[in-house]
Design an enzyme around this catalytic site. Structure first.
Site, mmCIF file in Angstrom:
data_model
loop_
_atom_site.group_PDB
_atom_site.id
_atom_site.type_symbol
_atom_site.label_atom_id
_atom_site.label_comp_id
_atom_site.label_asym_id
_atom_site.label_seq_id
_atom_site.Cartn_x
_atom_site.Cartn_y
_atom_site.Cartn_z
ATOM 1 N N TYR A 41 -8.681 5.308 8.625
ATOM 2 C CA TYR A 41 -8.722 5.621 10.054
ATOM 3 C C TYR A 41 -9.776 6.706 10.233
ATOM 4 O O TYR A 41 -9.609 7.820 9.720
ATOM 5 C CB TYR A 41 -7.366 6.167 10.522
ATOM 6 C CG TYR A 41 -6.263 5.130 10.638
ATOM 7 C CD1 TYR A 41 -5.567 4.688 9.520
ATOM 8 C CD2 TYR A 41 -5.900 4.614 11.881
ATOM 9 C CE1 TYR A 41 -4.541 3.756 9.631
ATOM 10 C CE2 TYR A 41 -4.876 3.681 12.010
ATOM 11 C CZ TYR A 41 -4.205 3.262 10.881
ATOM 12 O OH TYR A 41 -3.201 2.343 11.001
ATOM 13 N N PRO A 64 -2.413 0.360 19.416
ATOM 14 C CA PRO A 64 -2.261 -0.133 18.033
ATOM 15 C C PRO A 64 -2.488 0.902 16.935
ATOM 16 O O PRO A 64 -2.236 0.615 15.763
ATOM 17 C CB PRO A 64 -3.317 -1.241 17.944
ATOM 18 C CG PRO A 64 -4.316 -0.924 18.994
ATOM 19 C CD PRO A 64 -3.570 -0.230 20.084
ATOM 20 N N HIS A 70 0.837 -1.200 0.000
ATOM 21 C CA HIS A 70 0.000 0.000 0.000
ATOM 22 C C HIS A 70 0.874 1.254 0.000
ATOM 23 O O HIS A 70 1.902 1.291 0.659
ATOM 24 C CB HIS A 70 -0.899 0.034 1.237
ATOM 25 C CG HIS A 70 -2.092 -0.869 1.129
ATOM 26 N ND1 HIS A 70 -3.195 -0.746 1.913
ATOM 27 C CD2 HIS A 70 -2.348 -1.909 0.294
ATOM 28 C CE1 HIS A 70 -4.087 -1.669 1.580
ATOM 29 N NE2 HIS A 70 -3.589 -2.392 0.609
ATOM 30 N N LYS A 122 2.486 -0.137 15.101
ATOM 31 C CA LYS A 122 3.933 -0.251 15.353
ATOM 32 C C LYS A 122 4.363 -1.486 16.160
ATOM 33 O O LYS A 122 5.544 -1.836 16.152
ATOM 34 C CB LYS A 122 4.426 1.003 16.106
ATOM 35 C CG LYS A 122 4.424 2.250 15.277
ATOM 36 C CD LYS A 122 5.559 2.236 14.274
ATOM 37 C CE LYS A 122 5.360 3.257 13.176
ATOM 38 N NZ LYS A 122 5.433 2.754 11.845
ATOM 39 N N TYR A 156 4.737 6.636 9.980
ATOM 40 C CA TYR A 156 3.889 5.468 9.699
ATOM 41 C C TYR A 156 4.651 4.404 8.905
ATOM 42 O O TYR A 156 4.543 3.213 9.197
ATOM 43 C CB TYR A 156 2.629 5.909 8.938
ATOM 44 C CG TYR A 156 1.532 4.868 8.940
ATOM 45 C CD1 TYR A 156 0.608 4.816 9.989
ATOM 46 C CD2 TYR A 156 1.424 3.931 7.930
ATOM 47 C CE1 TYR A 156 -0.382 3.858 10.022
ATOM 48 C CE2 TYR A 156 0.432 2.961 7.940
ATOM 49 C CZ TYR A 156 -0.466 2.934 8.997
ATOM 50 O OH TYR A 156 -1.449 1.975 9.029
HETATM 51 P P1 FAD Z 1 3.842 -11.830 21.518
HETATM 52 O O1 FAD Z 1 3.278 -11.875 20.151
HETATM 53 O O2 FAD Z 1 2.935 -11.494 22.654
HETATM 54 O O3 FAD Z 1 4.534 -13.224 21.782
HETATM 55 C C1 FAD Z 1 4.940 -13.638 23.080
HETATM 56 C C2 FAD Z 1 4.875 -15.142 23.144
HETATM 57 O O4 FAD Z 1 5.363 -15.578 24.405
HETATM 58 C C3 FAD Z 1 3.452 -15.677 23.029
HETATM 59 O O5 FAD Z 1 3.403 -16.685 22.059
HETATM 60 C C4 FAD Z 1 3.127 -16.182 24.424
HETATM 61 O O6 FAD Z 1 2.223 -17.268 24.406
HETATM 62 C C5 FAD Z 1 4.503 -16.583 24.902
HETATM 63 N N1 FAD Z 1 4.629 -16.616 26.364
HETATM 64 C C6 FAD Z 1 4.065 -15.793 27.278
HETATM 65 N N2 FAD Z 1 4.416 -16.157 28.524
HETATM 66 C C7 FAD Z 1 5.228 -17.223 28.391
HETATM 67 C C8 FAD Z 1 5.893 -18.057 29.323
HETATM 68 N N3 FAD Z 1 5.791 -17.846 30.633
HETATM 69 N N4 FAD Z 1 6.631 -19.072 28.857
HETATM 70 C C9 FAD Z 1 6.742 -19.305 27.526
HETATM 71 N N5 FAD Z 1 6.112 -18.556 26.590
HETATM 72 C C10 FAD Z 1 5.366 -17.524 27.028
HETATM 73 N N6 FAD Z 1 -0.197 -4.485 17.044
HETATM 74 C C11 FAD Z 1 -0.504 -3.782 15.960
HETATM 75 O O7 FAD Z 1 0.402 -3.128 15.420
HETATM 76 N N7 FAD Z 1 -1.793 -3.819 15.458
HETATM 77 C C12 FAD Z 1 -2.785 -4.578 16.032
HETATM 78 O O8 FAD Z 1 -3.914 -4.607 15.555
HETATM 79 C C13 FAD Z 1 -2.499 -5.310 17.175
HETATM 80 N N8 FAD Z 1 -3.446 -6.075 17.770
HETATM 81 C C14 FAD Z 1 -3.118 -6.755 18.917
HETATM 82 C C15 FAD Z 1 -4.079 -7.531 19.584
HETATM 83 C C16 FAD Z 1 -3.778 -8.201 20.766
HETATM 84 C C17 FAD Z 1 -4.835 -9.024 21.477
HETATM 85 C C18 FAD Z 1 -2.478 -8.105 21.307
HETATM 86 C C19 FAD Z 1 -2.123 -8.802 22.607
HETATM 87 C C20 FAD Z 1 -1.515 -7.367 20.619
HETATM 88 C C21 FAD Z 1 -1.817 -6.682 19.430
HETATM 89 N N9 FAD Z 1 -0.858 -5.920 18.739
HETATM 90 C C22 FAD Z 1 -1.172 -5.230 17.647
HETATM 91 C C23 FAD Z 1 0.506 -5.868 19.142
HETATM 92 C C24 FAD Z 1 1.366 -6.856 18.353
HETATM 93 O O9 FAD Z 1 0.612 -7.954 17.971
HETATM 94 C C25 FAD Z 1 2.522 -7.206 19.249
HETATM 95 O O10 FAD Z 1 3.301 -6.020 19.377
HETATM 96 C C26 FAD Z 1 3.380 -8.370 18.779
HETATM 97 O O11 FAD Z 1 2.652 -9.568 18.907
HETATM 98 C C27 FAD Z 1 4.658 -8.458 19.612
HETATM 99 O O12 FAD Z 1 5.316 -9.654 19.367
HETATM 100 P P2 FAD Z 1 6.125 -10.375 20.512
HETATM 101 O O13 FAD Z 1 6.736 -11.571 19.871
HETATM 102 O O14 FAD Z 1 6.992 -9.400 21.200
HETATM 103 O O15 FAD Z 1 5.045 -10.791 21.602
HETATM 104 C C1 DHB Z 2 -4.239 -3.147 11.534
HETATM 105 C C2 DHB Z 2 -3.964 -2.991 12.864
HETATM 106 C C3 DHB Z 2 -3.575 -1.768 13.328
HETATM 107 O O1 DHB Z 2 -3.275 -1.609 14.622
HETATM 108 C C4 DHB Z 2 -3.462 -0.675 12.488
HETATM 109 O O2 DHB Z 2 -3.096 0.521 12.990
HETATM 110 C C5 DHB Z 2 -3.755 -0.841 11.155
HETATM 111 C C6 DHB Z 2 -4.140 -2.075 10.674
HETATM 112 C C7 DHB Z 2 -4.655 -4.481 11.048
HETATM 113 O O3 DHB Z 2 -4.812 -5.381 11.880
HETATM 114 O O4 DHB Z 2 -4.852 -4.640 9.850
#
Ligand code: FAD
Ligand code: DHB
Length: 392
Positions: free
Chosen positions: A203, A294, A74, A298, A386
């Site tokens: 948005y 979110p 995009h 980022k 962005y």
């Molecule tokens: P995570 O993806 O949280 O991965 C951490 C992993 O560690 C998980 O698999 C978990 O099960 C595991 N874990 C936890 N505790 C333990 C333990 N004690 N022992 C072993 N494993 C463990 N960001 C956006 O930009 N847009 C969005 O729309 C958006 N939606 C989101 C919705 C939700 C519900 C959440 C929680 C986050 C969202 N985010 C979004 C944020 C984005 O998804 C995260 O920033 C991203 O997942 C970060 O990745 P990570 O690997 O650091 O953490």
């Molecule tokens: C999506 C999630 C976001 O947090 C955002 O700012 C834009 C798009 C998505 O899940 O597609």
């Protein structure tokens, strides 16, 4: 049972899996421990926007083959307010850079596939994970797997276990400085089996609250509505969701197409950073160290950036004993983290209706939105943040 590895990785989200991938490419041994099942991890629907710089790294390092094929590139987004939609031409304003729409779920599945191909350990359903001896040069991870207590001796531990993980809370009290902000709202997110009604993300600022139109593929729409942070999705039957989306995203001469809702969930919102992102031989990466609301898209990008920096630093240190990059890890990441924290907070306060919202707030929001959509200087600020300000 006791085993040894160079880097013990806690968590198989995007951060832990990508770190394992990058280190394996450098010939460094890792063990990844994940609390949940493979099915659960591969089905969690979360983010969908990948900055071009991060997409390029995924492709260059062999983790972005499907992203390169199926990701949707995009070049702009739209901001909607006061009954009008305004396009922000991201690529025109930010040196031609783009974003790629590719679900985090798909990226996680790709990374799990790559890990399994290497035959290196990735243990799902690891219970009672705990980290020890972080201030020594032989940190330990204890866990239970397949009914047996196990112990993993490491050179370093990577805490990639998200915001609710065990690694950050294992750091002694008083070591970390923590910075946070809570918001009085959350997002209800849905995945719907209907072709996206817009080619680019929208948005929307609305007097009832924020809404976002996004997508996953030409057949799948991803939509979000501002709601209370503790809201039970059961209180949002499908009709109510579509009605709210129609109101908040609706425009004269444009219709939001509806379809079967495949998934719905509520996400609370928080800004959080801990400093430093290291304690002794424990390195925190991704959501384990920082959370953004979110609205700036980022979270996923920051998590992947952290582990690119960490993998390069660990490679230097494990190969040649040079600790300079590892010692700079936290500072290097935190510069980008704070830029993303500010941008995410700024987007959030510009677009949402806070609980204590008054007419003055509304006037400020609308003025800011008009400025961002009419001044090239202001629009460039949004665009370059962005699409991502710097790559590794
Ligand atoms: P995570 O993806 O949280 O991965 C951490 C992993 O560690 C998980 O698999 C978990 O099960 C595991 N874990 C936890 N505790 C333990 C333990 N004690 N022992 C072993 N494993 C463990 N960001 C956006 O930009 N847009 C969005 O729309 C958006 N939606 C989101 C919705 C939700 C519900 C959440 C929680 C986050 C969202 N985010 C979004 C944020 C984005 O998804 C995260 O920033 C991203 O997942 C970060 O990745 P990570 O690997 O650091 O953490
Ligand atoms: C999506 C999630 C976001 O947090 C955002 O700012 C834009 C798009 C998505 O899940 O597609």
């Amino acid at each position: 049972m006791s085993t040894r590895t160079q880097v013990g990785i806690v968590g198989a989200g995007p951060a832990g899996l990508m770190l394992g991938h990058l280190l394996h490419r450098e010939g460094i041994d890792t063990v990844i421990l994940e609390a949940r099942s493979r099915e659960y991890v591969g089905a969690r629907i979360r983010a969908g926007v990948v900055e071009q710089g991060i997409a390029d790294i995924l492709i260059e390092t062999g983790a972005g083959e499907r992203l390169g094929r199926e990701g949707l590139v995009h070049q702009g987004i739209a901001l909607q307010f006061d009954g009008e939609r305004h396009r922000v031409p991201l690529s025109d304003l930010a040196d031609g850079r783009t974003i790629v729409i590719y679900g985090q779920t798909e990226l996680v599945k790709d990374l799990i596939g790559l890990r399994l191909e290497t035959g290196r350990p990735l243990h799902f359903e690891a219970d009672d994970v705990s980290v020890h001896d972080l201030e020594t040069d032989r940190p330990l991870i204890r866990y239970r797997h397949e009914g047996r207590d196990r112990q993993l001796e490491c050179d370093v531990v990577a805490g990639c276990d998200g915001f609710h993980g065990v690694c950050r809370p294992s750091i002694p009290t008083g070591v970390l400085s923590e910075f946070s902000r809570e918001y009085s709202f959350g997002w209800l997110g849905i995945l719907a089996a209907v072709a996206p009604s817009s080619d680019e993300l929208v948005y929307a600022h609305h007097e009832h609250g924020f809404a976002l139109l996004s997508l996953r593929s030409p057949e799948l729409s991803r939509l979000y509505i501002q709601c209370r942070p503790d809201e039970d999705p059961a209180g949002w039957p499908d009709d109510r969701i579509w009605e709210a989306l129609q109101t908040r995203l609706g425009l004269e001469g444009w219709t939001l197409a509806e379809g079967p809702i495949l998934e719905k969930g509520v996400t609370g919102m928080r800004s959080y950073v801990c400093e430093p992102m290291r304690h002794g031989r424990l390195f925190l990466a991704g959501d384990a160290a920082h959370i953004v609301p979110p609205t700036g898209a980022k979270g996923l990008n920051l998590a992947l950036h952290d582990v690119c920096v960490l993998a390069a630093a660990l490679t230097d240190w494990l190969r040649s004993g040079d600790a300079a990059a590892l010692d700079a890890y936290s500072d290097t990441c935190l510069r980008r983290v704070w830029r993303a924290e500010h941008f995410s907070w700024w987007m959030t306060q510009m677009l949402h209706r806070a609980e204590d919202h008054d007419p003055f707030d509304l006037k400020l929001q609308l003025s800011q939105l008009r400025y961002v959509t009419s001044s090239d200087a202001a629009a460039t600020t949004l665009a370059e943040n962005y699409v991502g300000l710097e790559t590794v």
